[in-house]
Design a protein around this motif. Structure first.
Motif, PDB file in Angstrom:
ATOM      1  N   PRO A  36     -13.367  -0.711 -23.494  1.00 42.54           N
ATOM      2  CA  PRO A  36     -13.514   0.256 -24.597  1.00 42.54           C
ATOM      3  C   PRO A  36     -14.976   0.657 -24.778  1.00 42.54           C
ATOM      4  CG  PRO A  36     -13.109  -1.958 -25.437  1.00 42.54           C
ATOM      5  CD  PRO A  36     -12.904  -2.014 -23.956  1.00 42.54           C
ATOM      6  N   THR A  37     -15.140   1.868 -25.077  1.00 42.87           N
ATOM      7  CA  THR A  37     -16.490   2.381 -25.306  1.00 42.87           C
ATOM      8  C   THR A  37     -17.020   1.844 -26.632  1.00 42.87           C
ATOM      9  OG1 THR A  37     -15.954   4.395 -24.116  1.00 42.87           O
ATOM     10  CG2 THR A  37     -17.898   4.471 -25.550  1.00 42.87           C
ATOM     11  N   PRO A  38     -18.140   1.158 -26.580  1.00 41.31           N
ATOM     12  CA  PRO A  38     -18.661   0.613 -27.844  1.00 41.31           C
ATOM     13  C   PRO A  38     -19.040   1.739 -28.797  1.00 41.31           C
ATOM     14  CG  PRO A  38     -20.304   0.419 -26.112  1.00 41.31           C
ATOM     15  CD  PRO A  38     -19.050   0.903 -25.457  1.00 41.31           C
ATOM     16  N   PRO A  39     -18.953   1.477 -30.065  1.00 44.48           N
ATOM     17  CA  PRO A  39     -19.340   2.515 -31.040  1.00 44.48           C
ATOM     18  C   PRO A  39     -20.818   2.847 -30.903  1.00 44.48           C
ATOM     19  CG  PRO A  39     -19.065   0.399 -32.123  1.00 44.48           C
ATOM     20  CD  PRO A  39     -18.588   0.211 -30.728  1.00 44.48           C
ATOM     21  N   PRO A  40     -21.174   4.007 -31.242  1.00 44.44           N
ATOM     22  CA  PRO A  40     -22.592   4.395 -31.149  1.00 44.44           C
ATOM     23  C   PRO A  40     -23.475   3.503 -32.020  1.00 44.44           C
ATOM     24  CG  PRO A  40     -21.379   5.971 -32.482  1.00 44.44           C
ATOM     25  CD  PRO A  40     -20.356   5.068 -31.872  1.00 44.44           C
ATOM     26  N   VAL A  41     -24.711   3.393 -31.596  1.00 47.26           N
ATOM     27  CA  VAL A  41     -25.663   2.568 -32.343  1.00 47.26           C
ATOM     28  C   VAL A  41     -25.871   3.194 -33.734  1.00 47.26           C
ATOM     29  CG1 VAL A  41     -28.030   1.687 -32.399  1.00 47.26           C
ATOM     30  CG2 VAL A  41     -26.772   1.840 -30.233  1.00 47.26           C
ATOM     31  N   PRO A  42     -25.702   2.397 -34.734  1.00 45.40           N
ATOM     32  CA  PRO A  42     -25.901   2.952 -36.096  1.00 45.40           C
ATOM     33  C   PRO A  42     -27.298   3.542 -36.281  1.00 45.40           C
ATOM     34  CG  PRO A  42     -24.894   0.784 -36.217  1.00 45.40           C
ATOM     35  CD  PRO A  42     -25.322   0.979 -34.794  1.00 45.40           C
TER      36      PRO A  42
END
Length: 296
Positions: free
Chosen positions: A156-162
């Protein structure tokens, strides 16, 4: 037809001798008859022998006649056994006794090797172009029947860096009391970069109010879950080091088994973010998240 055994010549010679004998016998018979008619009883010479006239002459004539007939029968028997003599003296052997000519046996048919017919070429002068193999279509049904051959689930594609990870800190704004420090540390945190403060690759850190802590990773569905390693979770405590340092200073100890991670914390002034320092070896920024931890 050839006469390899000389039968024809022998038969002709025998017939001539027989005919001569018959002529001589006929002449002898005439002489005997003439002698029998002679009035004198004197001896008469017949074929080199002498006979008296009277009863001996008829007997001699009968013997001579029998010999002549026997010669003719013998010649006829020989002709019948060996062949046929025509009126002009030509000899023809009987078909039943003629030896058949041997039929030549050809060895070429048995010894000649059998050769295969050469391949037939096309009459076209243009060179033949090999046909391209037809690609075999891949059936989705055939792959679904074998789960072990199916492609694994993609990572899974990790969520974007906050955004808070890259925002300017504008200095530190640390708690002034141990209670305030505990309140600000009790959060679910996302790591801004790896390696984490533990020197491992993690997704975040959870510190709960009941004194529990755990490293966070993502499962195959992309959700946050607690890591399951030997030193991935435990209990925690906060200590006030202000008197030793001469100013408000606090530390958090993460305990796991016989080990303890001693971490110092600095909070950014302009953004909600904390920098954790593991004895100057691993220093990593974390930002708070409202994302739930599955299974906790």
């Amino acid at each position: 037809m050839s006469d390899p055994n000389g039968f024809e010549d022998a038969l002709r010679e025998g017939l001539r001798d027989s005919a001569a004998h018959v002529s001589a016998d006929e002449d002898l018979q005439r002489r005997l008859v003439a002698g029998a008619a002679a009035p004198s009883g004197l001896e008469r010479q017949v074929g080199g022998a002498y006979f008296r006239s009277g009863w001996a002459l008829p007997v001699a004539a009968a013997v001579i006649t029998a010999l002549s007939v026997g010669s003719v029968i013998l010649v006829a028997h020989d002709a019948h056994s060996s062949g046929v003599v025509s009126g002009d003296g030509t000899f023809t052997p009987p078909p039943s006794t003629a030896a058949p000519e041997p039929t030549p046996v050809s060895t070429a048919s048995t010894t000649a090797p059998t050769t295969a017919a050469p391949p037939t070429r096309s009459s076209s002068s243009a060179p033949s172009t090999p046909e391209s193999p037809t690609p075999t279509p891949t059936s989705a049904a055939s792959t679904s029947a074998h789960p072990s051959l199916s492609s694994p689930d993609p990572t899974p594609t990790p969520p974007p860096v906050p955004a808070a990870c890259t925002a300017a800190a504008h200095g530190a704004s640390n708690p002034t009391s141990l209670a305030d420090f505990k309140a600000r540390m009790t959060r679910t945190w996302l790591v801004c970069s790896n390696p984490s403060v533990f020197g491992t690759t993690d997704a975040g850190l959870q510190i709960t109010a009941d004194g529990h802590w755990a490293k966070l990773v993502r499962n195959s569905a992309g959700h946050l879950v607690e890591a399951a390693g030997l030193r991935d979770s435990g209990t925690w405590e906060a200590l006030d080091d202000s008197a030793m340092n001469g100013h408000p200073a606090f530390q958090i100890n993460l305990m796991t088994g016989n080990s303890t991670y001693i971490l110092m914390a600095d909070f950014a002034a302009a953004v909600e973010r904390v920098q954790l320092d593991n004895n100057g070896v691993y220093v990593t920024d974390y930002v708070p998240t409202s994302e739930a931890v599955v299974g906790s």
